[in-house]
Design a protein around this motif. Sequence first.
Motif, short mmCIF file in Angstrom:
data_model
loop_
_atom_site.label_atom_id
_atom_site.label_comp_id
_atom_site.label_asym_id
_atom_site.label_seq_id
_atom_site.Cartn_x
_atom_site.Cartn_y
_atom_site.Cartn_z
N GLU A 89 0.93 -1.37 0.25
CA GLU A 89 -0.08 0.07 -0.53
C GLU A 89 0.70 1.20 0.61
OE1 GLU A 89 -3.24 -0.09 3.13
OE2 GLU A 89 -2.63 -2.31 3.63
N SER A 123 0.28 14.05 12.65
CA SER A 123 0.42 12.89 12.68
C SER A 123 1.52 12.78 14.47
CB SER A 123 1.39 12.27 13.10
OG SER A 123 1.68 11.87 11.21
N ASN A 177 1.16 6.95 -0.60
CA ASN A 177 0.35 6.14 -0.40
C ASN A 177 -0.22 5.76 -1.46
OD1 ASN A 177 -1.63 8.26 -1.70
ND2 ASN A 177 -2.75 8.38 -0.01
N ASP A 205 -1.16 7.20 9.87
CA ASP A 205 -1.91 6.07 10.50
C ASP A 205 -1.80 4.96 11.19
OD1 ASP A 205 -3.68 4.09 9.85
OD2 ASP A 205 -4.39 4.70 8.05
N GLU A 206 -2.26 4.32 12.52
CA GLU A 206 -1.10 3.26 13.02
C GLU A 206 -1.53 2.30 12.26
OE1 GLU A 206 -2.50 3.24 16.62
OE2 GLU A 206 -2.21 5.16 17.54
N LYS A 207 -2.05 2.03 11.36
CA LYS A 207 -3.11 0.98 11.27
C LYS A 207 -1.89 0.33 9.50
CE LYS A 207 -8.08 0.97 10.79
NZ LYS A 207 -8.67 0.98 10.54
N LEU A 208 -0.75 1.65 9.01
CA LEU A 208 0.00 1.53 7.83
C LEU A 208 1.61 1.31 8.58
CD1 LEU A 208 -1.09 4.25 5.75
CD2 LEU A 208 -1.03 1.47 5.38
N GLU A 209 1.72 1.62 9.81
CA GLU A 209 2.68 0.97 10.14
C GLU A 209 4.16 -0.77 9.95
OE1 GLU A 209 1.98 3.88 14.81
OE2 GLU A 209 2.10 2.03 15.10
N ASP A 210 2.80 -1.61 9.66
CA ASP A 210 3.42 -2.24 10.42
C ASP A 210 3.63 -2.60 8.35
OD1 ASP A 210 0.77 -2.70 9.11
OD2 ASP A 210 0.86 -4.95 9.02
N VAL A 211 3.02 -1.75 7.85
CA VAL A 211 2.90 -1.77 6.20
C VAL A 211 4.89 -1.41 5.72
CG1 VAL A 211 2.40 -1.02 4.14
CG2 VAL A 211 0.97 -1.63 6.01
N LYS A 270 4.09 -4.66 16.99
CA LYS A 270 3.84 -4.60 15.75
C LYS A 270 5.80 -5.52 15.00
CE LYS A 270 0.47 -1.45 14.99
NZ LYS A 270 -0.07 -0.23 14.27
N GLU A 317 5.89 -9.23 15.63
CA GLU A 317 4.67 -10.24 14.88
C GLU A 317 5.79 -10.48 13.68
OE1 GLU A 317 1.26 -8.05 14.69
OE2 GLU A 317 -0.03 -7.80 17.43
#
Length: 332
Positions: A162, A185, A221, A252-258, A286, A289
């Motif tokens: 992404e 942020s 993005n 965006d916390e959801k994109l940190e692992d990405v 994260k 994981e």
Amino acid sequence: MEGFDLEVFVREYRKGDEHGIVDLFRISSDHLRTKSFFKWANIKTPFSKSISLVLQDSNENIIGHYAVMIFRLAYKDEIFNAGFGSQLVIHPKFRNFKFMWQLLNSVWDSSKEKGLRFLYAFPNSNIWPVKNRLMGWELIKEFQPLEFDIRGKDVISGNNSELRLQRICTLTKYKELINKIWDVSKGMYKDLIHIERSYDFVQWRFFQHPLEHYPFYLVKNQNGIIIGWIAFKFYRKNRILYGHIVDFVIPDEKLEDVLIRQAIKYFAWCGVDIISTWSSEIIKRKYEEIGFRENGFVTNFGIKYLDEAWIEQVDITDYTKWDLNMSYSDAF
């Protein structure tokens, strides 16, 4: 050990002292320090000039130096100054507790006068017992970096990310953008003690450092919109190439692992053997994981209180209250 009867006094840094101070660095340690580094760390800083004191004998020879770099930290809705303790050096011929104590107490007094709430540092295990038992420093946590050994692992295949990374070599024209990224942020960091990552800090830390090289990337993005940034570093030891994730900001916390996975692909392409980083407890999960594990050299994260009244309001010894990145230390 010499110099117990030597007459010495402490004074503030004066222009030109960096020559004698760097002499001390080179005499006393294998760790590379230059006049350019001294000015970067103590004079050309984004927040305020460092508290820099020298120990001088009656012949005007500089035989000691200690500096506290001033950083502007934030926690909740408060912004305050704290000091990063570094660059303590005494001439090898004159190392004794009397001189060191004289220099340290003068720096601590100056730090209090300038309104610093506390000092923090990341000393190794050799110096930590001295700081802890004799200087009144308190341990927040003894920790190891998070490492991921990617040798022999297929981490490059699959390009349907992404996010995309765009390398830049100068930051000047992105000043407004870097400040905007931080403004969007910073709410994620509100409940953590953290350094504000505005343009001034990012420019100073990654683009003006006189000794280190930091590949710096803007993060885009899927629509090609720049939404964050990430800074890397390479380090070779014993024929092993390490890749450091020094710092990143993404709203965006959801994109940190990405983003972390993108960093892994980047390092794999570069031929890195082991990826290493520091992180807050929140992001640590994260990393784990993905495959990162605590490993490597031990660092002691310590503090010295200066403002007792304020300390009663905030438990800064709670490690989970800290944002933590390699960019917070002058070792990276």
